[in-house]
Design an enzyme around this catalytic site. Structure first.
Site, mmCIF file in Angstrom:
data_model
loop_
_atom_site.group_PDB
_atom_site.id
_atom_site.type_symbol
_atom_site.label_atom_id
_atom_site.label_comp_id
_atom_site.label_asym_id
_atom_site.label_seq_id
_atom_site.Cartn_x
_atom_site.Cartn_y
_atom_site.Cartn_z
ATOM 1 C CE LYS A 57 82.753 61.643 1.159
ATOM 2 N NZ LYS A 57 81.378 61.328 0.690
ATOM 3 C CD GLU A 75 76.266 64.910 15.154
ATOM 4 O OE1 GLU A 75 75.622 63.872 15.406
ATOM 5 O OE2 GLU A 75 75.885 65.762 14.353
ATOM 6 C CB CYS A 85 71.984 62.840 14.141
ATOM 7 S SG CYS A 85 72.410 64.577 14.178
ATOM 8 C CD GLU A 128 70.254 57.600 13.464
ATOM 9 O OE1 GLU A 128 71.238 57.077 12.922
ATOM 10 O OE2 GLU A 128 70.271 58.754 13.938
HETATM 11 P P1 NAI Z 1 77.243 57.195 6.103
HETATM 12 O O1 NAI Z 1 77.810 57.247 7.449
HETATM 13 O O2 NAI Z 1 77.668 56.099 5.179
HETATM 14 O O3 NAI Z 1 77.539 58.566 5.331
HETATM 15 C C1 NAI Z 1 78.012 59.743 5.913
HETATM 16 C C2 NAI Z 1 79.240 60.252 5.166
HETATM 17 O O4 NAI Z 1 80.314 59.343 5.355
HETATM 18 C C3 NAI Z 1 79.059 60.371 3.656
HETATM 19 O O5 NAI Z 1 79.771 61.503 3.206
HETATM 20 C C4 NAI Z 1 79.723 59.107 3.150
HETATM 21 O O6 NAI Z 1 80.190 59.217 1.819
HETATM 22 C C5 NAI Z 1 80.877 58.968 4.108
HETATM 23 N N1 NAI Z 1 81.430 57.618 4.238
HETATM 24 C C6 NAI Z 1 80.818 56.426 4.018
HETATM 25 N N2 NAI Z 1 81.651 55.404 4.271
HETATM 26 C C7 NAI Z 1 82.821 55.949 4.655
HETATM 27 C C8 NAI Z 1 84.083 55.411 5.078
HETATM 28 N N3 NAI Z 1 84.286 54.098 5.140
HETATM 29 N N4 NAI Z 1 85.054 56.263 5.437
HETATM 30 C C9 NAI Z 1 84.856 57.594 5.409
HETATM 31 N N5 NAI Z 1 83.708 58.157 5.009
HETATM 32 C C10 NAI Z 1 82.686 57.354 4.650
HETATM 33 O O7 NAI Z 1 75.681 57.191 6.231
HETATM 34 P P2 NAI Z 1 74.602 56.599 5.194
HETATM 35 O O8 NAI Z 1 74.990 55.238 4.740
HETATM 36 O O9 NAI Z 1 74.360 57.628 4.174
HETATM 37 O O10 NAI Z 1 73.328 56.476 6.133
HETATM 38 C C11 NAI Z 1 73.122 55.304 6.896
HETATM 39 C C12 NAI Z 1 72.524 55.634 8.226
HETATM 40 O O11 NAI Z 1 73.423 56.427 8.980
HETATM 41 C C13 NAI Z 1 71.258 56.449 8.181
HETATM 42 O O12 NAI Z 1 70.155 55.652 7.954
HETATM 43 C C14 NAI Z 1 71.273 57.071 9.554
HETATM 44 O O13 NAI Z 1 70.748 56.173 10.495
HETATM 45 C C15 NAI Z 1 72.734 57.303 9.819
HETATM 46 N N6 NAI Z 1 73.162 58.681 9.520
HETATM 47 C C16 NAI Z 1 73.352 59.554 10.560
HETATM 48 C C17 NAI Z 1 73.688 60.862 10.294
HETATM 49 C C18 NAI Z 1 73.884 61.844 11.379
HETATM 50 O O14 NAI Z 1 73.652 63.015 11.173
HETATM 51 N N7 NAI Z 1 74.348 61.441 12.528
HETATM 52 C C19 NAI Z 1 73.822 61.367 8.934
HETATM 53 C C20 NAI Z 1 73.689 60.363 7.914
HETATM 54 C C21 NAI Z 1 73.338 59.077 8.230
#
Ligand code: NAI
Ligand code: MG
Length: 500
Positions: free
Chosen positions: A199, A273, A307, A404
């Site tokens: 996904k 992660e 990250c 973050e």
């Molecule tokens: P997110 O965690 O919502 O998105 C990451 C993935 O998870 C996307 O594919 C999203 O569609 C999916 N997702 C969202 N809600 C979900 C759920 N309930 N169940 C399963 N999958 C779900 O991250 P977002 O909102 O885009 O970014 C918010 C913050 O998260 C950023 O500002 C950053 O601080 C952090 N982040 C960290 C990342 C990393 O590489 N560790 C990557 C992206 C965001």
């Protein structure tokens, strides 16, 4: 033609404004983007049963690039069923050397079409072309090459144990390294004999869909990889699906916690992660010019959407002033703008939502009394942009030191002794990465033994290699990706089995 130089005048280039780079845009002609994309299920692109589509835009100009299917639970169910039947019918039983051939083919196809992937990645997500071209795409190919090598050597990887694939892996990835994260997820899953439902993130689905084309081209058996696009709801449907044996997630700590709750009490395996707030620690004996480059690469690489970004700079008090001065000077030379320009250092912020989050935290930093510095630079009128930013006068209780930001924003703190540096570095709920800059090898070892972080760089930062495991402590998650360690989360290891 350069400007005439008056006799006797200082001929060293003046910072930032003395001369400008001519535009060097990479052509978009190499990519052909469809108006609309279906879901990739069972080896074919299919229309979503949900009937819904959403737009993905180019964040550097807010223009729509394509419509992408929004998979509902019924679509996820089809994808999981396709993955299960591929696993049952041929994939899991295929000899490792034959699975490897497919991985090698994918790796080679990524190399052959690298320019296309790089341009598409920069258009859909806003990252500078020099990063997608030199980092994301080559590392994605390297990942497939690396795990192709393990596919027929699992008995050697885990001596005296027999290694069995788990089944169907549900893999949810973020928008900061879209293709690379797809590679981090798919390569070890396939090498170990699992099938996958991937996904991609809602703002950056296009390179995963181009990867689906590659997967068709290399004739991977249908259903071994399925790609369901959509937002959080689609991800949640993958997590909930009873036919999924393992969940691998990269994204926010908040969603990671939701997922952990959702799989509790099931037999699903889980790796997470998540976020980070890494300390990049500069001692007074560090080679300062080299450290400046490492600091810049640590926090401004990929607009800070990383990250493991070195978002907290800890500088030894005795060198704070020269470090700050050099850093400010270096910031003035960073070029912010068109992601497709080959000279761009900072591209567009990935989404309006992310820009708002960065703005909110930066405002909090100012309100809490930290001093902000931003170089003067013109930003394009349309699209989502944020200047490279640094804060001094930051205390450990400030939000900008704890949370973050996931943007090009550096918080600088100082320390006097190694013990104080260590105490400050570990004072975070996260534990993904850290950096140590010093001439002294013994100090590097002393620090790395005590830093609670999964990855620690010494006298460099943000270096990646498929052979090297990556993952966190504490709220940065658990499980390792990359290297030999990255195989284990996709395997059931049974003691006493195996051929040696
Ligand atoms: P997110 O965690 O919502 O998105 C990451 C993935 O998870 C996307 O594919 C999203 O569609 C999916 N997702 C969202 N809600 C979900 C759920 N309930 N169940 C399963 N999958 C779900 O991250 P977002 O909102 O885009 O970014 C918010 C913050 O998260 C950023 O500002 C950053 O601080 C952090 N982040 C960290 C990342 C990393 O590489 N560790 C990557 C992206 C965001
Ligand atoms: Mg997009």
């Amino acid at each position: 033609m350069g400007k005439d130089i008056e006799p006797g005048k200082d001929r060293r280039p003046q910072r930032a404004t003395a001369w400008e780079y001519a535009p060097a845009p990479e052509s978009k002609d190499i990519v052909s983007i469809q108006d609309r994309y279906g879901l990739f299920i069972g080896g074919k692109f299919v229309e979503p049963l949900s009937g819904r589509y959403f737009d993905t835009i180019d964040p550097s100009n807010e223009e729509k690039l394509a419509e992408v299917a929004d998979a509902g639970p019924e679509d996820v169910d089809l994808a999981v069923t396709a993955a299960r039947s591929a696993w049952d019918s041929d994939w899991a039983g295929l000899p490792g050397k034959d699975r490897a051939k497919f991985l090698y083919r994918i790796a080679r196809a990524l190399q052959e079409r690298s320019r296309e992937f790089a341009v598409l990645e920069s258009m859909d997500g806003g990252k500078p072309i020099k990063e997608s071209r030199d980092v994301d795409v080559p590392l994605a190919a390297a990942h497939f090459f690396y795990y192709a090598g393990w596919a027929d050597k699992l008995d050697y990887a885990f001596p005296h144990r027999s290694a069995r694939p788990l089944g169907v892996a549900g893999q949810i990835i973020p928008w900061n390294f879209p293709l690379l994260m797809a590679a981090w997820k798919l390569a070890p899953a396939l090498a170990t004999g699992n099938t996958a439902v991937l996904k991609p993130a809602e703002t950056t689905p296009l390179t995963a869909l181009l990867l689906a084309e590659v997967i068709q081209e290399v004739e991977l058996p249908p259903g071994v990889v399925n790609i369901v696009t959509g937002a959080g709801e689609t991800g949640a449907a993958v997590v909930r699906h009873p036919g999924v044996d393992k969940i691998a997630f990269t994204g926010s700590t908040e969603v990671g916690k939701l997922i952990r709750r959702a799989v509790a009490g099931t037999s699903k395996r889980l790796t997470l992660e998540l976020g980070g707030k890494a300390a990049n620690i500069v001692f007074e004996d560090a080679p300062l010019d080299q450290a400046i480059e490492g600091i810049v690469n640590g926090i401004y690489f990929n607009q800070g959407h990383v990250c493991c970004a070195g978002s907290r700079l800890l500088v030894q008090e005795s060198v704070f002033e020269p470090v700050l001065e050099k850093l400010k000077e270096r910031l003035q030379t960073l070029r912010v703008g068109d992601p497709l320009d080959k000279n761009t250092d900072l591209g567009a912020i990935n989404s309006r939502q992310q820009l708002e989050k960065i703005e909110e935290l930066v405002e909090a930093g100012v309100e809490e009394g930290a001093q902000m510095y931003q170089p003067e630079c013109l930003l394009p009128e349309r699209g989502f942009w944020f200047r490279p930013t640094l804060f001094t006068g930051v205390s450990q209780s400030h939000r900008i030191a704890r949370e973050e930001i996931f943007g090009p924003v550096l918080s600088i703190l100082t320390f006097r002794t190694p013990e104080e540096a260590l105490e400050k570095a570990n004072n975070t709920p996260y534990g993904l990465s850290a950096g140590v800059w010093t001439e002294k090898g013994s100090r590097i070892l002393w620090m790395t033994e005590r830093l609670r972080a999964g990855v620690i760089w010494a006298n460099t930062y943000n270096r990646f290699d498929p052979a090297s495991p990556f993952g966190g402590y504490k709220e940065s998650g658990f499980g390792r990706e990359g290297g030999l360690h990255g195989l284990a989360p996709y395997l059931e290891l049974v003691d006493g089995g195996g051929s040696r």
